[in-house]
Design a protein around this motif. Structure first.
Motif, PDB file in Angstrom:
ATOM      1  N   LEU A  63       0.848  -1.188   0.000  1.00 32.04           N
ATOM      2  CA  LEU A  63       0.000   0.000   0.000  1.00 32.04           C
ATOM      3  C   LEU A  63       0.878   1.230   0.000  1.00 32.04           C
ATOM      4  O   LEU A  63       1.780   1.358   0.831  1.00 32.04           O
ATOM      5  CB  LEU A  63      -0.903   0.018   1.240  1.00 32.04           C
ATOM      6  N   ASP A  64       0.623   2.131  -0.940  1.00 30.84           N
ATOM      7  CA  ASP A  64       1.245   3.452  -0.940  1.00 30.84           C
ATOM      8  C   ASP A  64       0.272   4.357  -0.196  1.00 30.84           C
ATOM      9  O   ASP A  64      -0.832   4.631  -0.678  1.00 30.84           O
ATOM     10  CB  ASP A  64       1.464   3.938  -2.379  1.00 30.84           C
ATOM     11  N   LYS A  65       0.640   4.787   1.003  1.00 28.38           N
ATOM     12  CA  LYS A  65      -0.256   5.579   1.846  1.00 28.38           C
ATOM     13  C   LYS A  65      -0.513   6.975   1.289  1.00 28.38           C
ATOM     14  O   LYS A  65      -1.513   7.596   1.630  1.00 28.38           O
ATOM     15  CB  LYS A  65       0.319   5.699   3.263  1.00 28.38           C
ATOM     16  N   ILE A  66       0.368   7.474   0.437  1.00 29.05           N
ATOM     17  CA  ILE A  66       0.197   8.810  -0.139  1.00 29.05           C
ATOM     18  C   ILE A  66      -0.880   8.783  -1.224  1.00 29.05           C
ATOM     19  O   ILE A  66      -1.778   9.616  -1.246  1.00 29.05           O
ATOM     20  CB  ILE A  66       1.528   9.336  -0.740  1.00 29.05           C
ATOM     21  N   THR A  67      -0.798   7.818  -2.129  1.00 29.16           N
ATOM     22  CA  THR A  67      -1.744   7.752  -3.246  1.00 29.16           C
ATOM     23  C   THR A  67      -2.919   6.810  -2.977  1.00 29.16           C
ATOM     24  O   THR A  67      -3.859   6.776  -3.758  1.00 29.16           O
ATOM     25  CB  THR A  67      -1.032   7.261  -4.523  1.00 29.16           C
ATOM     26  N   ALA A  82      10.577  -4.342  -6.337  1.00 33.58           N
ATOM     27  CA  ALA A  82      10.506  -2.948  -5.906  1.00 33.58           C
ATOM     28  C   ALA A  82       9.060  -2.545  -5.627  1.00 33.58           C
ATOM     29  O   ALA A  82       8.143  -2.953  -6.341  1.00 33.58           O
ATOM     30  CB  ALA A  82      11.096  -2.051  -6.978  1.00 33.58           C
ATOM     31  N   LEU A  83       8.891  -1.742  -4.607  1.00 29.58           N
ATOM     32  CA  LEU A  83       7.625  -1.077  -4.312  1.00 29.58           C
ATOM     33  C   LEU A  83       8.006   0.359  -3.969  1.00 29.58           C
ATOM     34  O   LEU A  83       8.442   0.645  -2.852  1.00 29.58           O
ATOM     35  CB  LEU A  83       6.899  -1.740  -3.146  1.00 29.58           C
ATOM     36  N   GLY A  84       7.905   1.251  -4.945  1.00 28.23           N
ATOM     37  CA  GLY A  84       8.371   2.620  -4.758  1.00 28.23           C
ATOM     38  C   GLY A  84       9.856   2.623  -4.472  1.00 28.23           C
ATOM     39  O   GLY A  84      10.649   2.051  -5.225  1.00 28.23           O
ATOM     40  N   SER A  85      10.252   3.227  -3.358  1.00 29.23           N
ATOM     41  CA  SER A  85      11.669   3.274  -2.995  1.00 29.23           C
ATOM     42  C   SER A  85      12.113   2.046  -2.199  1.00 29.23           C
ATOM     43  O   SER A  85      13.271   1.936  -1.828  1.00 29.23           O
ATOM     44  CB  SER A  85      11.947   4.535  -2.176  1.00 29.23           C
ATOM     45  N   LEU A  86      11.182   1.106  -1.936  1.00 25.23           N
ATOM     46  CA  LEU A  86      11.513  -0.097  -1.179  1.00 25.23           C
ATOM     47  C   LEU A  86      11.978  -1.214  -2.095  1.00 25.23           C
ATOM     48  O   LEU A  86      11.487  -1.358  -3.217  1.00 25.23           O
ATOM     49  CB  LEU A  86      10.298  -0.580  -0.386  1.00 25.23           C
ATOM     50  N   ARG A  87      12.898  -2.022  -1.603  1.00 25.02           N
ATOM     51  CA  ARG A  87      13.348  -3.237  -2.278  1.00 25.02           C
ATOM     52  C   ARG A  87      13.033  -4.376  -1.314  1.00 25.02           C
ATOM     53  O   ARG A  87      13.612  -4.458  -0.224  1.00 25.02           O
ATOM     54  CB  ARG A  87      14.840  -3.202  -2.604  1.00 25.02           C
ATOM     55  N   ILE A  88      12.110  -5.251  -1.743  1.00 28.84           N
ATOM     56  CA  ILE A  88      11.617  -6.327  -0.886  1.00 28.84           C
ATOM     57  C   ILE A  88      12.213  -7.643  -1.365  1.00 28.84           C
ATOM     58  O   ILE A  88      12.070  -8.010  -2.529  1.00 28.84           O
ATOM     59  CB  ILE A  88      10.078  -6.402  -0.946  1.00 28.84           C
ATOM     60  N   THR A  89      12.893  -8.358  -0.456  1.00 26.57           N
ATOM     61  CA  THR A  89      13.488  -9.655  -0.766  1.00 26.57           C
ATOM     62  C   THR A  89      12.811 -10.713   0.086  1.00 26.57           C
ATOM     63  O   THR A  89      12.730 -10.577   1.308  1.00 26.57           O
ATOM     64  CB  THR A  89      15.003  -9.654  -0.480  1.00 26.57           C
ATOM     65  N   LEU A  90      12.309 -11.757  -0.567  1.00 24.15           N
ATOM     66  CA  LEU A  90      11.688 -12.878   0.135  1.00 24.15           C
ATOM     67  C   LEU A  90      12.763 -13.918   0.423  1.00 24.15           C
ATOM     68  O   LEU A  90      13.441 -14.396  -0.497  1.00 24.15           O
ATOM     69  CB  LEU A  90      10.574 -13.491  -0.717  1.00 24.15           C
ATOM     70  N   ILE A 141       5.441   5.829   4.453  1.00 27.39           N
ATOM     71  CA  ILE A 141       4.781   5.900   3.146  1.00 27.39           C
ATOM     72  C   ILE A 141       4.183   4.561   2.715  1.00 27.39           C
ATOM     73  O   ILE A 141       3.122   4.527   2.110  1.00 27.39           O
ATOM     74  CB  ILE A 141       5.768   6.408   2.069  1.00 27.39           C
ATOM     75  N   TYR A 142       4.844   3.433   3.032  1.00 31.41           N
ATOM     76  CA  TYR A 142       4.421   2.140   2.508  1.00 31.41           C
ATOM     77  C   TYR A 142       4.055   1.160   3.618  1.00 31.41           C
ATOM     78  O   TYR A 142       4.641   1.161   4.688  1.00 31.41           O
ATOM     79  CB  TYR A 142       5.538   1.513   1.662  1.00 31.41           C
ATOM     80  N   ASP A 143       3.087   0.308   3.300  1.00 30.46           N
ATOM     81  CA  ASP A 143       2.758  -0.868   4.107  1.00 30.46           C
ATOM     82  C   ASP A 143       2.933  -2.077   3.211  1.00 30.46           C
ATOM     83  O   ASP A 143       2.604  -2.033   2.024  1.00 30.46           O
ATOM     84  CB  ASP A 143       1.307  -0.837   4.593  1.00 30.46           C
TER      85      ASP A 143
END
Length: 152
Positions: A63-67, A82-90, A141-143
């Motif tokens: 979730l982008d809390k801004i938009t 990638a999720l916006g400026s986040l880099r998510i590694t599983l 910003i992100y969830d």
């Protein structure tokens, strides 16, 4: 010699006071009846990941809390998305066997890459699908949360 002071309580207050003590005693009795905590935690809690079945991928939601935009995506173990400026590694995705109550757990590492700044770790740990707030990523910003494991 010690003096003991005795006070009386008005009858209008006795009911609520006794009720409070009875509720407190019932809670204490219930807590005493709980099984002893072991390394895996209390009975009925989410099982430790070693007891779960490993899966090759996870379905996550961001979730982008801004938009207020949400995005659902599948990520493989070892993959980074990638999720916006986040880099998510599983790192792992595990779920209970079919005979157990449903539960999904994913080990995620989340790093934030801001332009012109050094990458900063935001989250590293297990997230549980049934209890997203138990181990939530805190970001302004992100969830990100886990929906399920994918694959066999």
């Amino acid at each position: 010699m010690t003096t003991i002071q005795v006070t009386t309580t008005p009858k209008s207050l006795i009911g609520p006071i006794i009720g409070k003590h009875v509720r407190g005693a019932a809670l204490a009795a219930a807590l005493l009846c709980l099984p002893v905590l072991g390394p895996a935690g209390p009975a009925g809690a989410a099982p430790v990941p070693e007891e779960m079945v490993s899966r090759p991928a996870a379905k996550l939601q961001g979730l982008d809390k801004i938009t207020a935009r949400t995005s659902t995506f599948t990520i493989a173990v070892g993959e980074t998305k990638a999720l916006g400026s986040l880099r998510i590694t599983l790192r792992a995705c595990k779920e209970n066997p079919p005979i157990e109550p449903p539960e999904t757990a994913a080990f995620l590492e989340v790093i934030e890459n801001k332009p012109g700044e050094q990458a900063e770790p935001v989250f590293s740990g297990w997230m549980f699908a049934s209890s997203p707030a138990l181990s939530a990523m805190e970001h302004p910003i992100y969830d990100v949360w886990v929906l399920s494991c994918e694959g066999d």
